[in-house]
Write a protein that holds these residues in place. Structure first.
Motif, PDB file in Angstrom:
ATOM      1  N   UNK A 224     -15.836  10.794 -61.453  1.00  0.00           N
ATOM      2  CA  UNK A 224     -16.863   9.883 -60.948  1.00  0.00           C
ATOM      3  C   UNK A 224     -16.356   8.468 -61.141  1.00  0.00           C
TER       4      UNK A 224
ATOM      5  N   UNK B  82     -17.221   4.478 -60.732  1.00  0.00           N
ATOM      6  CA  UNK B  82     -18.332   3.537 -60.537  1.00  0.00           C
ATOM      7  C   UNK B  82     -17.823   2.107 -60.667  1.00  0.00           C
TER       8      UNK B  82
ATOM      9  N   UNK C  87     -18.235   6.689 -56.295  1.00  0.00           N
ATOM     10  CA  UNK C  87     -17.503   7.717 -55.560  1.00  0.00           C
ATOM     11  C   UNK C  87     -17.386   8.952 -56.424  1.00  0.00           C
ATOM     12  N   UNK C  88     -17.235  10.083 -55.768  1.00  0.00           N
ATOM     13  CA  UNK C  88     -17.151  11.345 -56.489  1.00  0.00           C
ATOM     14  C   UNK C  88     -16.030  12.183 -55.878  1.00  0.00           C
ATOM     15  N   UNK C  89     -15.150  12.693 -56.724  1.00  0.00           N
ATOM     16  CA  UNK C  89     -14.072  13.551 -56.235  1.00  0.00           C
ATOM     17  C   UNK C  89     -14.085  14.865 -57.000  1.00  0.00           C
ATOM     18  N   UNK C  90     -13.944  15.954 -56.274  1.00  0.00           N
ATOM     19  CA  UNK C  90     -13.827  17.258 -56.911  1.00  0.00           C
ATOM     20  C   UNK C  90     -12.419  17.745 -56.616  1.00  0.00           C
ATOM     21  N   UNK C  91     -11.630  17.877 -57.639  1.00  0.00           N
ATOM     22  CA  UNK C  91     -10.214  18.197 -57.452  1.00  0.00           C
ATOM     23  C   UNK C  91      -9.905  19.553 -58.072  1.00  0.00           C
TER      24      UNK C  91
ATOM     25  N   UNK D 155      -4.297  15.357 -65.820  1.00  0.00           N
ATOM     26  CA  UNK D 155      -3.729  15.154 -64.485  1.00  0.00           C
ATOM     27  C   UNK D 155      -4.679  14.313 -63.630  1.00  0.00           C
TER      28      UNK D 155
ATOM     29  N   UNK E 120      -4.752  10.747 -64.602  1.00  0.00           N
ATOM     30  CA  UNK E 120      -3.575  10.083 -64.060  1.00  0.00           C
ATOM     31  C   UNK E 120      -3.792   9.708 -62.585  1.00  0.00           C
ATOM     32  N   UNK E 121      -4.383  10.654 -61.818  1.00  0.00           N
ATOM     33  CA  UNK E 121      -4.668  10.387 -60.400  1.00  0.00           C
ATOM     34  C   UNK E 121      -5.616   9.207 -60.254  1.00  0.00           C
TER      35      UNK E 121
ATOM     36  N   UNK F  38      -3.802   6.002 -60.882  1.00  0.00           N
ATOM     37  CA  UNK F  38      -2.769   5.632 -59.912  1.00  0.00           C
ATOM     38  C   UNK F  38      -3.282   5.449 -58.500  1.00  0.00           C
ATOM     39  N   UNK F  39      -4.332   6.181 -58.116  1.00  0.00           N
ATOM     40  CA  UNK F  39      -4.782   6.093 -56.722  1.00  0.00           C
ATOM     41  C   UNK F  39      -6.283   5.953 -56.552  1.00  0.00           C
ATOM     42  N   UNK F  40      -7.054   6.817 -57.217  1.00  0.00           N
ATOM     43  CA  UNK F  40      -8.465   6.926 -56.845  1.00  0.00           C
ATOM     44  C   UNK F  40      -9.317   5.723 -57.247  1.00  0.00           C
TER      45      UNK F  40
ATOM     46  N   UNK G 232     -14.801   8.338 -64.854  1.00  0.00           N
ATOM     47  CA  UNK G 232     -15.242   9.305 -65.845  1.00  0.00           C
ATOM     48  C   UNK G 232     -14.808  10.672 -65.343  1.00  0.00           C
TER      49      UNK G 232
ATOM     50  N   UNK H 150       1.843  14.474 -57.118  1.00  0.00           N
ATOM     51  CA  UNK H 150       0.911  15.438 -57.724  1.00  0.00           C
ATOM     52  C   UNK H 150       0.941  16.708 -56.882  1.00  0.00           C
TER      53      UNK H 150
ATOM     54  N   UNK I  30      -7.020  21.676 -53.752  1.00  0.00           N
ATOM     55  CA  UNK I  30      -8.008  21.082 -52.856  1.00  0.00           C
ATOM     56  C   UNK I  30      -8.605  19.816 -53.452  1.00  0.00           C
TER      57      UNK I  30
ATOM     58  N   UNK J  56     -12.065  17.422 -52.637  1.00  0.00           N
ATOM     59  CA  UNK J  56     -13.249  17.192 -51.810  1.00  0.00           C
ATOM     60  C   UNK J  56     -13.941  15.925 -52.299  1.00  0.00           C
TER      61      UNK J  56
END
Lengths: 80, 80
Positions: free
Chosen positions: A6, A8, A40-44, A57, A60-61, A64-66, A75, B30, B35, B37
Protein backbone atom coordinates in the motif's frame (compact mmCIF):
# COMPACT_ATOMS: atom_id res chain seq x y z
CA UNK A 1 2.93 -16.26 -2.20
CA UNK A 2 0.99 -13.05 -2.56
CA UNK A 3 2.28 -9.90 -0.93
CA UNK A 4 0.47 -6.57 -1.02
CA UNK A 5 1.95 -3.11 -0.96
CA UNK A 6 0.00 0.00 0.00
CA UNK A 7 1.51 3.29 -1.09
CA UNK A 8 0.22 6.51 0.42
CA UNK A 9 1.18 10.14 0.13
CA UNK A 10 3.09 11.49 3.10
CA UNK A 11 1.06 13.47 5.63
CA UNK A 12 2.22 16.90 4.55
CA UNK A 13 1.76 16.31 0.84
CA UNK A 14 -1.42 17.76 -0.68
CA UNK A 15 -3.82 15.19 -2.13
CA UNK A 16 -6.08 16.99 -4.64
CA UNK A 17 -7.59 13.72 -5.87
CA UNK A 18 -8.63 12.81 -2.33
CA UNK A 19 -10.11 16.31 -1.94
CA UNK A 20 -12.26 15.87 -5.04
CA UNK A 21 -13.49 12.47 -3.82
CA UNK A 22 -14.29 14.08 -0.47
CA UNK A 23 -16.36 16.76 -2.23
CA UNK A 24 -18.14 14.17 -4.35
CA UNK A 25 -19.02 12.09 -1.29
CA UNK A 26 -20.16 15.22 0.51
CA UNK A 27 -22.42 16.10 -2.41
CA UNK A 28 -23.92 12.62 -2.26
CA UNK A 29 -24.95 13.10 1.36
CA UNK A 30 -21.98 11.63 3.24
CA UNK A 31 -21.59 14.65 5.52
CA UNK A 32 -19.58 13.33 8.45
CA UNK A 33 -16.22 12.81 6.75
CA UNK A 34 -13.23 14.87 7.78
CA UNK A 35 -10.71 13.71 5.20
CA UNK A 36 -10.21 11.38 2.24
CA UNK A 37 -6.75 10.42 1.04
CA UNK A 38 -6.09 8.25 -1.95
CA UNK A 39 -3.29 5.78 -2.35
CA UNK A 40 -2.14 2.96 -4.56
CA UNK A 41 -2.42 -0.74 -3.96
CA UNK A 42 -0.40 -3.54 -5.55
CA UNK A 43 -0.89 -7.26 -5.14
CA UNK A 44 2.26 -9.06 -6.20
CA UNK A 45 2.50 -12.81 -6.58
CA UNK A 46 6.10 -13.71 -5.83
CA UNK A 47 7.50 -17.20 -6.50
CA UNK A 48 8.90 -17.51 -3.01
CA UNK A 49 7.59 -19.53 -0.10
CA UNK A 50 9.40 -17.77 2.71
CA UNK A 51 7.14 -14.85 3.79
CA UNK A 52 10.07 -12.76 4.99
CA UNK A 53 11.99 -13.16 1.74
CA UNK A 54 8.87 -12.39 -0.31
CA UNK A 55 8.25 -9.25 1.74
CA UNK A 56 11.88 -8.19 1.31
CA UNK A 57 11.56 -8.55 -2.46
CA UNK A 58 8.41 -6.44 -2.56
CA UNK A 59 10.01 -3.83 -0.30
CA UNK A 60 12.86 -3.64 -2.77
CA UNK A 61 10.36 -3.19 -5.64
CA UNK A 62 8.63 -0.36 -3.76
CA UNK A 63 11.90 1.42 -3.17
CA UNK A 64 13.08 1.03 -6.75
CA UNK A 65 9.92 1.48 -8.81
CA UNK A 66 6.51 1.49 -7.17
CA UNK A 67 6.83 4.30 -4.64
CA UNK A 68 8.30 7.77 -4.92
CA UNK A 69 9.96 7.96 -1.53
CA UNK A 70 10.27 11.74 -1.67
CA UNK A 71 6.52 12.17 -1.31
CA UNK A 72 5.18 8.70 -0.55
CA UNK A 73 5.30 6.08 2.18
CA UNK A 74 4.74 2.40 1.66
CA UNK A 75 3.53 -0.47 3.77
CA UNK A 76 3.92 -4.18 3.01
CA UNK A 77 1.12 -6.57 3.91
CA UNK A 78 1.19 -10.34 3.69
CA UNK A 79 -1.88 -11.54 1.82
CA UNK A 80 -1.50 -15.29 1.60
CA UNK B 1 -11.79 7.17 13.15
CA UNK B 2 -9.89 6.21 10.04
CA UNK B 3 -11.19 3.41 7.86
CA UNK B 4 -9.44 2.15 4.75
CA UNK B 5 -10.96 0.65 1.64
CA UNK B 6 -9.02 -1.48 -0.82
CA UNK B 7 -10.61 -1.87 -4.22
CA UNK B 8 -9.32 -4.56 -6.56
CA UNK B 9 -10.34 -5.81 -9.96
CA UNK B 10 -12.22 -9.10 -9.92
CA UNK B 11 -10.15 -12.19 -10.71
CA UNK B 12 -11.38 -12.65 -14.25
CA UNK B 13 -11.00 -9.01 -15.27
CA UNK B 14 -7.88 -8.19 -17.27
CA UNK B 15 -5.48 -5.77 -15.60
CA UNK B 16 -3.30 -4.21 -18.32
CA UNK B 17 -1.79 -1.70 -15.88
CA UNK B 18 -0.65 -4.53 -13.63
CA UNK B 19 0.80 -6.32 -16.67
CA UNK B 20 2.88 -3.29 -17.60
CA UNK B 21 4.19 -2.98 -14.04
CA UNK B 22 5.04 -6.69 -14.14
CA UNK B 23 7.02 -6.16 -17.36
CA UNK B 24 8.80 -3.13 -15.92
CA UNK B 25 9.78 -5.06 -12.78
CA UNK B 26 10.91 -7.97 -14.93
CA UNK B 27 13.09 -5.62 -16.97
CA UNK B 28 14.64 -4.31 -13.78
CA UNK B 29 15.74 -7.79 -12.76
CA UNK B 30 12.86 -8.97 -10.55
CA UNK B 31 12.47 -12.27 -12.35
CA UNK B 32 10.53 -14.41 -9.88
CA UNK B 33 7.14 -12.70 -10.05
CA UNK B 34 4.15 -14.53 -11.44
CA UNK B 35 1.60 -11.72 -11.37
CA UNK B 36 1.06 -8.09 -10.46
CA UNK B 37 -2.40 -6.64 -10.01
CA UNK B 38 -3.09 -3.03 -9.28
CA UNK B 39 -5.87 -1.69 -7.13
CA UNK B 40 -7.02 1.48 -5.44
CA UNK B 41 -6.69 2.48 -1.84
CA UNK B 42 -8.69 5.04 0.09
CA UNK B 43 -8.13 6.21 3.64
CA UNK B 44 -11.29 7.87 4.92
CA UNK B 45 -11.48 9.76 8.18
CA UNK B 46 -15.07 9.39 9.38
CA UNK B 47 -16.43 11.42 12.31
CA UNK B 48 -17.75 8.36 14.06
CA UNK B 49 -16.37 6.57 17.09
CA UNK B 50 -18.13 3.24 16.68
CA UNK B 51 -15.89 1.09 14.42
CA UNK B 52 -18.82 -0.90 13.08
CA UNK B 53 -20.79 2.20 12.13
CA UNK B 54 -17.73 3.79 10.54
CA UNK B 55 -17.10 0.64 8.51
CA UNK B 56 -20.75 0.53 7.44
CA UNK B 57 -20.52 4.12 6.21
CA UNK B 58 -17.39 3.37 4.17
CA UNK B 59 -18.99 0.22 2.79
CA UNK B 60 -21.91 2.35 1.63
CA UNK B 61 -19.46 4.80 -0.02
CA UNK B 62 -17.74 1.95 -1.83
CA UNK B 63 -21.02 0.63 -3.15
CA UNK B 64 -22.28 4.04 -4.26
CA UNK B 65 -19.18 5.78 -5.58
CA UNK B 66 -15.73 4.33 -5.00
CA UNK B 67 -16.03 0.86 -6.50
CA UNK B 68 -17.55 -0.35 -9.74
CA UNK B 69 -19.15 -3.54 -8.48
CA UNK B 70 -19.49 -4.97 -11.97
CA UNK B 71 -15.74 -5.43 -12.30
CA UNK B 72 -14.35 -4.66 -8.84
CA UNK B 73 -14.37 -6.06 -5.33
CA UNK B 74 -13.76 -4.04 -2.20
CA UNK B 75 -12.46 -4.79 1.26
CA UNK B 76 -12.82 -2.56 4.31
CA UNK B 77 -9.96 -2.35 6.81
CA UNK B 78 -9.99 -0.58 10.13
CA UNK B 79 -6.95 1.64 10.39
CA UNK B 80 -7.26 3.35 13.76
Amino acid sequence: MKVSAIITLKKDVLDPQGKVIHQALDGMGFKNISEVRQGKYFEIDVNENDPNKAKAVVEDMCEKLLANLVIENFKIIETQ
